[in-house]
Design a protein around this motif. Structure first.
Motif, PDB file in Angstrom:
ATOM      1  N   GLY A  26       0.640  -1.210  -0.095  1.00  0.00           N
ATOM      2  CA  GLY A  26       0.027  -0.019   0.167  1.00  0.00           C
ATOM      3  C   GLY A  26       0.755   1.267   0.264  1.00  0.00           C
ATOM      4  N   ARG A  27       0.301   2.315   0.505  1.00  0.00           N
ATOM      5  CA  ARG A  27       0.810   3.638   0.357  1.00  0.00           C
ATOM      6  C   ARG A  27       1.683   3.642   1.583  1.00  0.00           C
ATOM      7  N   ILE A  28       2.971   3.830   1.509  1.00  0.00           N
ATOM      8  CA  ILE A  28       4.000   3.571   2.488  1.00  0.00           C
ATOM      9  C   ILE A  28       4.978   4.949   2.359  1.00  0.00           C
ATOM     10  N   VAL A  29       4.827   5.857   3.298  1.00  0.00           N
ATOM     11  CA  VAL A  29       5.559   6.990   3.441  1.00  0.00           C
ATOM     12  C   VAL A  29       6.614   7.131   4.298  1.00  0.00           C
ATOM     13  N   SER A  30       7.943   7.530   3.887  1.00  0.00           N
ATOM     14  CA  SER A  30       8.852   7.644   4.832  1.00  0.00           C
ATOM     15  C   SER A  30       8.914   8.735   5.658  1.00  0.00           C
ATOM     16  N   PRO A  31       9.487   8.942   6.783  1.00  0.00           N
ATOM     17  CA  PRO A  31       9.755   7.904   7.825  1.00  0.00           C
ATOM     18  C   PRO A  31       8.958   7.011   8.521  1.00  0.00           C
ATOM     19  N   TYR A  32       9.352   6.078   8.469  1.00  0.00           N
ATOM     20  CA  TYR A  32       8.146   5.146   9.529  1.00  0.00           C
ATOM     21  C   TYR A  32       9.024   3.893  10.068  1.00  0.00           C
ATOM     22  N   ALA A  33       8.278   3.353  11.018  1.00  0.00           N
ATOM     23  CA  ALA A  33       9.034   2.155  11.804  1.00  0.00           C
ATOM     24  C   ALA A  33       8.090   1.046  11.592  1.00  0.00           C
ATOM     25  N   MET A  34       8.463  -0.065  11.715  1.00  0.00           N
ATOM     26  CA  MET A  34       7.655  -1.308  12.067  1.00  0.00           C
ATOM     27  C   MET A  34       8.203  -2.167  13.049  1.00  0.00           C
ATOM     28  N   GLY A  35       7.068  -2.755  13.773  1.00  0.00           N
ATOM     29  CA  GLY A  35       7.240  -3.476  15.034  1.00  0.00           C
ATOM     30  C   GLY A  35       6.422  -4.709  15.087  1.00  0.00           C
ATOM     31  N   TRP A  36       6.732  -5.359  16.565  1.00  0.00           N
ATOM     32  CA  TRP A  36       5.841  -6.504  16.667  1.00  0.00           C
ATOM     33  C   TRP A  36       5.326  -6.027  17.927  1.00  0.00           C
ATOM     34  N   PHE A  37       4.049  -6.592  18.383  1.00  0.00           N
ATOM     35  CA  PHE A  37       3.653  -6.592  19.656  1.00  0.00           C
ATOM     36  C   PHE A  37       2.964  -7.878  19.819  1.00  0.00           C
ATOM     37  N   ARG A  38       2.707  -8.224  21.081  1.00  0.00           N
ATOM     38  CA  ARG A  38       1.956  -9.376  21.452  1.00  0.00           C
ATOM     39  C   ARG A  38       0.753  -9.253  22.389  1.00  0.00           C
ATOM     40  N   GLN A  39       0.102 -10.115  22.670  1.00  0.00           N
ATOM     41  CA  GLN A  39      -1.302 -10.094  23.605  1.00  0.00           C
ATOM     42  C   GLN A  39      -1.530 -11.386  23.890  1.00  0.00           C
ATOM     43  N   ALA A  40      -1.421 -11.755  25.306  1.00  0.00           N
ATOM     44  CA  ALA A  40      -1.656 -12.786  25.691  1.00  0.00           C
ATOM     45  C   ALA A  40      -3.044 -13.044  26.361  1.00  0.00           C
ATOM     46  N   PRO A  41      -3.767 -13.877  26.496  1.00  0.00           N
ATOM     47  CA  PRO A  41      -5.200 -14.036  27.033  1.00  0.00           C
ATOM     48  C   PRO A  41      -5.464 -13.152  28.338  1.00  0.00           C
ATOM     49  N   GLY A  42      -6.112 -12.333  28.541  1.00  0.00           N
ATOM     50  CA  GLY A  42      -6.361 -11.499  29.779  1.00  0.00           C
ATOM     51  C   GLY A  42      -5.505 -10.433  30.089  1.00  0.00           C
ATOM     52  N   LYS A  43      -4.585 -10.333  29.009  1.00  0.00           N
ATOM     53  CA  LYS A  43      -3.449  -9.276  29.176  1.00  0.00           C
ATOM     54  C   LYS A  43      -3.668  -8.024  27.969  1.00  0.00           C
ATOM     55  N   GLU A  44      -2.919  -6.915  28.338  1.00  0.00           N
ATOM     56  CA  GLU A  44      -2.867  -5.867  27.488  1.00  0.00           C
ATOM     57  C   GLU A  44      -1.762  -6.185  26.482  1.00  0.00           C
ATOM     58  N   ARG A  45      -2.223  -5.522  25.256  1.00  0.00           N
ATOM     59  CA  ARG A  45      -1.035  -5.887  24.210  1.00  0.00           C
ATOM     60  C   ARG A  45       0.221  -4.947  24.684  1.00  0.00           C
ATOM     61  N   GLU A  46       1.235  -5.796  24.524  1.00  0.00           N
ATOM     62  CA  GLU A  46       2.728  -5.125  24.788  1.00  0.00           C
ATOM     63  C   GLU A  46       3.661  -5.256  23.727  1.00  0.00           C
ATOM     64  N   PHE A  47       4.665  -4.168  23.820  1.00  0.00           N
ATOM     65  CA  PHE A  47       5.419  -4.068  22.887  1.00  0.00           C
ATOM     66  C   PHE A  47       6.690  -5.220  22.787  1.00  0.00           C
ATOM     67  N   VAL A  48       7.254  -5.603  21.754  1.00  0.00           N
ATOM     68  CA  VAL A  48       7.968  -6.793  21.702  1.00  0.00           C
ATOM     69  C   VAL A  48       9.323  -6.106  21.130  1.00  0.00           C
ATOM     70  N   ALA A  49       9.313  -5.495  19.814  1.00  0.00           N
ATOM     71  CA  ALA A  49      10.579  -5.195  19.072  1.00  0.00           C
ATOM     72  C   ALA A  49      10.081  -4.146  18.088  1.00  0.00           C
ATOM     73  N   ALA A  50      10.904  -3.328  17.616  1.00  0.00           N
ATOM     74  CA  ALA A  50      10.751  -2.515  16.473  1.00  0.00           C
ATOM     75  C   ALA A  50      11.725  -2.145  15.901  1.00  0.00           C
ATOM     76  N   ILE A  51      11.817  -1.388  14.530  1.00  0.00           N
ATOM     77  CA  ILE A  51      12.763  -1.124  13.755  1.00  0.00           C
ATOM     78  C   ILE A  51      12.403   0.174  13.019  1.00  0.00           C
ATOM     79  N   THR A  52      13.474   1.277  13.000  1.00  0.00           N
ATOM     80  CA  THR A  52      13.078   2.227  12.079  1.00  0.00           C
ATOM     81  C   THR A  52      13.652   2.020  10.484  1.00  0.00           C
ATOM     82  N   TRP A  53      12.907   2.516   9.708  1.00  0.00           N
ATOM     83  CA  TRP A  53      13.216   2.225   8.140  1.00  0.00           C
ATOM     84  C   TRP A  53      14.429   3.000   7.922  1.00  0.00           C
ATOM     85  N   SER A  54      14.316   4.268   8.387  1.00  0.00           N
ATOM     86  CA  SER A  54      15.369   5.442   7.652  1.00  0.00           C
ATOM     87  C   SER A  54      16.821   4.921   8.257  1.00  0.00           C
ATOM     88  N   ARG A  55      16.974   4.767   9.723  1.00  0.00           N
ATOM     89  CA  ARG A  55      18.097   4.724  10.235  1.00  0.00           C
ATOM     90  C   ARG A  55      18.403   3.444  10.822  1.00  0.00           C
TER      91      ARG A  55
END
Length: 124
Positions: A26-55
């Protein structure tokens, strides 16, 4: 409109490894970052890892540091998450996300686009 398609995941034994992949289209405009989150049953979504595309800056949650590795595919707008030394606590639905911010954000609210999620189950 950005679409994120995840693949990988599944069932692994404790101490084993799994690999997740996420391709963006789709339409992806720099700068941006992509990441992973996870959510276990009964818990809030939590950050796992991310990477910035430009740097190419990487950031990990303390709970996965040294065990998980995020990388990007330069040929396409895609990221991978290599998960090693898996623990039962890693069991969750894992989501790929894209942020239009040029830096890594750990708050899910900072990410505009999300994948459908993929289940990771670690048996002890």
């Amino acid at each position: 409109q950005v679409q994120l398609d995840e693949s990988g995941g599944g069932l692994a034994q404790a101490g084993g490894s799994l690999r997740l992949s996420c391709a963006a289209s789709g339409r992806i405009v720099s700068p941006y970052a992509m990441g992973w989150f996870r959510q276990a049953p009964g818990k809030e979504r939590e950050f796992v890892a991310a990477i910035t595309w430009s740097r190419n800056k990487l950031y990990y949650a303390d709970s996965v540091k040294g065990r998980f590795a995020i990388s990007r595919d330069n040929a396409k707008t895609a990221v991978n998450l290599q998960m090693n030394s898996l623990k039962s606590d890693d069991t969750a639905v894992y989501y790929c996300a894209l942020s239009r911010l040029g830096y890594v954000a750990v708050d899910p609210a900072e990410y505009e686009s999300w994948g459908q999620g993929t289940q990771v189950t670690v048996s002890s």
